[in-house]
Scaffold this active site. Structure first.
Site, PDB file in Angstrom:
ATOM      1  N   ASP A 250      -2.077  -4.314   3.617  1.00 17.54           N
ATOM      2  CA  ASP A 250      -2.156  -4.604   5.408  1.00 17.54           C
ATOM      3  C   ASP A 250      -2.900  -5.825   5.494  1.00 17.54           C
ATOM      4  OD1 ASP A 250      -0.625  -2.340   5.982  1.00 17.54           O
ATOM      5  OD2 ASP A 250      -2.176  -0.776   6.430  1.00 17.54           O
TER       6      ASP A 250
ATOM      7  N   TYR B 259       1.934  -4.253  13.978  1.00 16.84           N
ATOM      8  CA  TYR B 259       0.927  -3.611  13.060  1.00 16.84           C
ATOM      9  C   TYR B 259       0.032  -2.879  14.016  1.00 16.84           C
ATOM     10  CZ  TYR B 259      -2.974  -3.096  10.028  1.00 16.84           C
ATOM     11  OH  TYR B 259      -3.992  -2.446   9.162  1.00 16.84           O
TER      12      TYR B 259
ATOM     13  N   GLU C  88       0.790  -1.337   0.018  1.00 17.31           N
ATOM     14  CA  GLU C  88       0.113   0.043   0.043  1.00 17.31           C
ATOM     15  C   GLU C  88       0.865   1.175  -0.124  1.00 17.31           C
ATOM     16  OE1 GLU C  88      -3.349   0.243   2.991  1.00 17.31           O
ATOM     17  OE2 GLU C  88      -3.146  -1.990   3.228  1.00 17.31           O
TER      18      GLU C  88
END
Length: 724
Positions: free
Chosen positions: A83, A297, A7
């Site tokens: 993600d 994350y 991304e």
């Protein structure tokens, strides 16, 4: 060649370091397409035919898609490494659709931390696109599109406000209702009583009467105060000391919500700033020419830690603090839905990737804000695995005529988890104290002390504190409003729409915000109900798990929503524009005050038939004693589209001369002034000055934008004394 699509451009820099020359890493820069704004009502959703969506490539992504298609044709393998969450899964699916990849066989990479080991392991064992997760995201997007478009159109036409939404409007209601509590608060006086006892000069609080503890604010009248004062004796018996231990347990590792709250509390970072900083730490930062990801994350609502990390952390902690320091209660188990209905638990908590990269090392290579957030995450993670802090509390009571005054003294006997915060550079409260030796002896011997002085303080109850960004995030999580990925954007939207103001770190609803809430609560009570919002989030989770179909959820929602919408269109009172008393010079209709994206303006009430807008004459502010060096006309002050003031020629557009406006310098600027003394721009000969941008401070030419010369500031290393 093998193609890996991520991304963020920052990820490409980090991941490229782990892969060989046969791999090419490219970025989609977020979503490449979204719901179209065509079709019935411009929704991009065919409600009559099973809520079928129509997607269109975003205009700003056309070039990126073209480049990705070209790379796909040249690649032997394509890996989608977006993600590891609902939005990331949707982006992977959109990429596969647009790039012509087989949805069933497209290779999906997922990793919770961007490390060489995690990336290579994912490459060796690629998964596939989770269509249940995609369906959940698509359902959420369709819901938000229908509600957002229909409600926003209604709000604009009826009450002249800008927007409404499934998550933002319920969050706004929470802020508005709290403000009502504040406005309705009636302050009351009360008395706080302390006693000063001699001969030791020890101060103690009035604690109880006849064995019943005084409650806060219980002494709320002069009659009660006088009664107590008249009944208090001069001498009080010193009772035996009471010893107790107070355990202060560490908090669990960070979730998205708790990180945003703590960063706001400790550093004053906005929720948006914290999200941005955390994203950089997750994707990778430049450390001496090498991009390195520092944390796991960042969008998670789980507090569990990975088993392999726990094992490595235990060894690290045992070596640093000793084996006895470990608490032994850290869990790597997933949280069941029975225990936490809305916790996705798809990822572990936010933690450092490598504990050997300590805060002291981070301080040398990260900018101050990144360092602050990293050391906070580091300290919280290590602290969660350490034992509780132990305080030894000694209490003494002075008893007389059934009244008891109480004084406490505490001493930390075991630092426990606070060691992690000290090592990360945080200054902790030093609140240890002890009772005077005379009191200890008096308690042993059952002696009496004299009430030398009674200190009575008249106080007033305070209204509840206004919500700040940290408070709102906490309440959103508790009430099940939105998801971790939406907390930041929701608050930003409310501020941008002028529904709340954010001043001195507190959020205050505006009149527009209050009007939106009152209108929506009246006509859309179900949509604005906290429990309904929570149930909707739970239903979206069921779609993700494959338990509920997208069409079933949307149909149930729309049946009720459409009924409320039609009722509101018919019965919601339309707020009239305020007339100015002037008439339109084009059609003679009254002129009114309207609200737009950039504030209020005066326009014709006969819009859209008449599109007249009154333009206010601008006052010209001349620069005293100066003329344009190019044409000799007077110089004037102007303001750019970004709101920045500068000096320009009054003969514009015939003459394009401009120069930067010198502003008052701060202490840092004054230090850097030495670097530009007696220097001119090497390109045009103009003056050099200290400039600021969102990327930092630099040296630039005063003739910008005509001359775009710039150079870096030479920063001298200084000791950073700010710990918090």
């Amino acid at each position: 060649m093998k193609l890996v699509i991520v991304e963020s451009p920052n990820k490409t820099k980090t991941i490229s370091q782990f892969l060989g020359s046969e791999y090419k890493v490219m970025a989609s820069k977020g979503h490449i397409r979204d719901l179209a704004i065509s079709g019935k009502q411009g929704l991009g959703v065919d409600i009559e035919h099973g809520f079928k969506p129509t997607y269109k490539v975003n205009p700003d992504k056309v070039k990126i898609v073209k480049e990705l298609k070209k790379a796909c044709k040249e690649a032997d393998d394509v890996y989608l490494a977006t993600d590891p969450d609902r939005e990331g899964e949707a982006i992977a699916w959109h990429l596969a659709e647009v790039l012509g990849l087989d949805i069933k066989t497209a290779k999906r990479l997922s990793f919770n931390a961007i490390t060489k080991n995690e990336v290579l392991k994912a490459i060796e064992n690629p998964g596939h696109i989770n269509m249940d997760l995609v369906a959940s995201q698509e359902t959420r997007r369709i819901l938000d599109r229908i509600i957002g478009f229909d409600l926003s159109e209604l709000m604009k036409s009826k009450i002249k406000t800008r927007s409404a939404g499934r998550v933002q409007s319920v969050t706004l209601r929470m802020i508005v209702e709290h403000q009502k509590e504040i406005d309705a608060f009636v302050p009351k006086d009360y008395y706080d009583i302390k006693g000063l006892f001699s001969p030791v000069k020890l101060e103690a609080d009035l604690y109880s009467f006849n064995g019943e503890t005084f409650k806060p604010y219980s002494i709320d009248s002069e009659e009660k105060l006088e009664k107590i004062k008249n009944e208090l004796p001069n001498d009080f018996l010193v009772k035996p000391l009471v010893f107790s231990k107070r355990l202060n347990n560490p908090k669990p590792p960070f979730t998205t919500s708790t990180l945003q709250q703590e960063a706001f509390s400790r550093f004053g970072y906005s929720v948006k700033a914290t999200s941005s900083l955390a994203q950089r730490l997750f994707e990778g930062v430049d450390i001496n020419g090498e991009y390195k990801a520092l944390i796991t994350y960042i969008r998670t609502d789980s507090t569990r830690l990975a088993p392999e990390f726990i094992a490595a952390a235990k060894e690290f902690i045992a070596n640093k603090y000793g084996k006895d320091s470990l608490s032994g209660v850290v869990s790597s188990k997933k949280i069941s839905k029975k225990d936490a209905e809305l916790i996705q638990d798809g990822h572990e908590a936010i933690r450092p990737i490598d504990l050997s990269f300590t805060p002291s090392m981070a301080k040398e290579v990260l900018d101050h804000q990144l360092y602050n957030l990293y050391r906070l995450i580091y300290a919280r993670t290590v602290a969660s695995m350490l034992k509780a802090k132990v305080d030894e509390v000694t209490s003494v009571n002075f008893e007389g005529n059934n009244y008891v005054f109480k004084a406490d003294a505490s001493k930390t006997t075991y630092k426990g988890y606070t060691l992690a915060y000290e090592d990360a550079g945080f200054t902790l409260d030093k609140n240890s104290n002890s009772l005077p030796e005379e009191i200890i002896n008096a308690s042993k011997n059952g002696e009496k002390v004299n009430l030398e002085k009674l200190e009575v303080t008249k106080k007033t109850t305070q209204a509840p504190s206004k919500y700040n960004e940290g408070t709102v995030v906490k309440l959103m999580e508790e009430k099940g409003i939105g998801r971790p990925s939406t907390y930041s954007s929701t608050i930003s939207t409310l501020i941008d729409r002028d529904y709340v103001t954010s001043e001195k770190k507190v959020l205050t609803p505006t009149d527009s915000g209050k009007l939106v809430v009152s209108s929506l609560v009246e006509f859309f009570p179900k949509l604005m109900d906290y429990s309904y919002t929570r149930e909707m989030e739970a239903s979206l989770e069921e779609v993700k798990e494959g338990g509920t179909s997208k069409v079933e959820l949307l149909t149930n929602f729309y049946t009720s929503f459409e009924k409320d919408l039609n009722n509101a269109k018919e019965k919601m009172e339309k707020v009239k524009d305020v007339e100015t008393g002037e008439v339109c010079p084009l059609c003679g209709s009254p002129l009114v005050i309207k609200k737009g994206r950039y504030g209020s303006f005066i326009a014709c009430s006969n819009y859209p038939k008449c599109k007249y807008i009154k333009k206010e004459p601008k006052e010209i502010e001349y620069v005293e004693g100066r003329v344009c060096p190019l044409c000799g006309s007077k110089l004037v002050y102007r303001t750019s589209k970004k709101g920045e003031k500068f000096i320009g020629c009054s003969n514009f557009p015939k003459c394009h001369y401009i120069e930067g406006l010198k502003t008052t310098t701060n202490n840092k600027d004054e230090e850097y002034q030495k670097q530009i003394e007696n220097r001119k721009c090497p390109k045009c000969g103009g003056n050099l000055e200290i400039k600021h941008s969102r990327f930092g401070i630099f040296i630039g030419c005063s003739n910008y934008p005509k001359c775009k010369y710039m150079e870096k500031i030479r920063k001298e290393k200084t000791k950073d004394n700010e710990n918090n």
